[in-house]
Design an enzyme around this catalytic site. Structure first.
Site, short mmCIF file in Angstrom:
data_model
loop_
_atom_site.label_atom_id
_atom_site.label_comp_id
_atom_site.label_asym_id
_atom_site.label_seq_id
_atom_site.Cartn_x
_atom_site.Cartn_y
_atom_site.Cartn_z
N TYR A 132 -9.36 12.23 -5.99
CA TYR A 132 -7.89 12.18 -6.09
C TYR A 132 -7.41 10.90 -5.43
CZ TYR A 132 -2.97 13.42 -5.41
OH TYR A 132 -1.61 13.42 -5.42
N LYS A 144 -1.64 7.68 5.69
CA LYS A 144 -0.79 8.10 6.80
C LYS A 144 -1.50 8.22 8.14
CE LYS A 144 -1.31 12.70 4.75
NZ LYS A 144 -1.91 12.21 3.49
N ASP A 183 -11.02 4.02 -1.77
CA ASP A 183 -9.81 4.76 -1.38
C ASP A 183 -10.16 5.51 -0.09
OD1 ASP A 183 -7.75 6.53 -0.96
OD2 ASP A 183 -7.61 7.19 -3.04
#
Length: 419
Positions: free
Chosen positions: A141, A264, A236
């Site tokens: 994802y 984050k 990623d």
């Protein structure tokens, strides 16, 4: 109002009652908890019930909720103003700190989320190479940008279909799907499109559809193929970066991508994302390069101030404690599961990430996950919730340990499990 009343009210004003789908408790036999506050390893809902939190805002709260030093940095930054839309020193200090600590990156640009970082990385890879197609892996994802909401279709290498309405056929055709761990399949795709592939995108530690640990050989094979065909390797590391080590999986494996995306975790929970790489790649971005990217709130001073303190606290000793805390939590959970009807479960751990799953086989790709995992997870989740232990409310989501899950919290967890 109690949780049920709040959720019913939210359904009136918000699509599905939530601002992100995984919060909806979809398929579970209970109501989403409306969290009122958090402190350390605990959260409290609007009814006053407390939970040991293993969601940790889906990863960024490595130091736990309301870490005093990070909180102090946020308050201090707020006293100077919380957004400028102009150059400021906070982002410069954080950029300098990260670049100086991670050897394979030379420049970094801050954005507001992991999804935005990946979106920028796609455009940058295409801009640098002049090519249109990208490879991604079934089960990874990369946020909800259109090009990444693609899944495997017939199972043939390079064929895909959209996972969401609103993603066009043209976008799906430019995203080529391969199976995790299958290097031969990736080779076949490069042989079919030798001059069309801009980049391979991969979570080097896939952690959004279970925890699917990849082999060193597979990741190195991707690096070698990208080098051979002139494509870019994009890691990623929105989840793994800074969490399983300061330099993430790139540091753990010694395999360096051309571009890396972060999320984050940088800001300790404040809205932050980032894209980083070598100077010759990063300088394709505007204002000096032809690849446009912008954001009014990028490099937000409050998030940058929080991020600098957050990352400075992540010492080698902190990472050892972080992994040990998680290891102890996993052991407590395994002991309870083995004796309470969940002996079919294993809990996979990698650093401070863990994943309870009703399967004892090795899991490396999405097809390895058991068909009945949702039903089994519902039962486990709701038992844990009733015991005051909060897991992510989805069978595919991983759990997160933190430095706040210390010996005292572990003792409390043991008490709750066996009461």
């Amino acid at each position: 109002m109690n949780n049920k009343e709040l959720f019913e009210k939210s359904l009136k004003y918000v699509p599905g009652g939530v601002h992100s789908p995984v919060r909806s408790f979809k398929g579970l036999h209970t109501t989403p908890r409306f969290v009122n506050r958090g402190k350390g390893a605990f959260i409290w809902d609007e009814e006053g019930k407390d939970y040991i939190d293993f969601c940790m805002s889906f990863g960024p709260l490595i130091h736990g909720h309301q870490d005093p030093e990070i909180k102090e940095a946020i308050i201090k930054a707020l006293d100077n103003g919380w957004t400028f839309g102009a150059c400021e020193k906070y982002s410069l200090e954080l950029a300098e700190y990260i670049v100086n600590k991670i050897s394979f990156i030379e420049q970094i640009r801050f954005v507001n989320s992991g999804t935005e970082a990946v979106m920028t990385a796609i455009r940058l890879a295409r801009g640098v190479t002049g090519r249109s197609k990208i490879i991604k892996f079934n089960g990874c994802y990369h946020g909800h940008t259109d090009s990444m909401l693609i899944k495997a279709g017939s199972g043939l290498a390079g064929e895909a279909e959209a996972s969401s309405k609103g993603v066009t056929k043209h976008q799906a055709e430019d995203t080529l799907i391969c199976e995790l761990g299958d290097l031969n399949e990736v080779k076949e795709v490069f042989e079919r499109f030798p001059t069309n592939i801009a980049a391979i995108f991969i979570e080097p530690l896939p952690a959004n559809n279970g925890l699917l640990v990849q082999s060193q050989e597979f990741l190195q094979g991707l690096r070698d193929l990208c080098t051979k065909y002139g494509a870019m390797l994009v890691f990623d590391e929105v989840i793994s970066g800074f969490r399983i080590g300061f330099g993430g999986m790139s540091e753990k494996t010694g395999i360096h991508p051309d571009i890396v995306t972060y999320g984050k975790i940088i800001g300790g929970g404040m809205p932050v994302g980032a894209i980083a790489g070598k100077k010759q790649v990063m300088e394709f971005l505007a204002p000096i390069g032809p690849v446009y990217q912008a954001g009014t709130l990028s490099g937000n001073p409050v998030a940058m101030a929080a991020g600098l303190v957050n990352l400075k606290k992540l010492t080698p000793e902190a990472y050892v404690k972080l992994e040990n805390n998680t290891k102890n939590v996993v052991a407590l959970m395994k002991d309870w599961m083995d004796k309470n009807g969940f002996e079919d479960y294993q809990t996979i751990q990698y650093g401070s990430l863990f994943y309870p799953i009703s399967n004892h086989n090795k899991l490396t790709k999405i097809g390895d996950l058991p068909a009945n995992m949702n039903e089994r997870f519902k039962k486990l989740f709701e038992i844990m919730l009733n015991k005051g232990i909060y897991l992510a409310p989805n069978a595919y989501e991983v759990g997160f340990g933190s430095l706040a899950h210390d010996e005292k919290v572990q003792e409390e967890m043991k008490r709750r499990l066996w009461t």
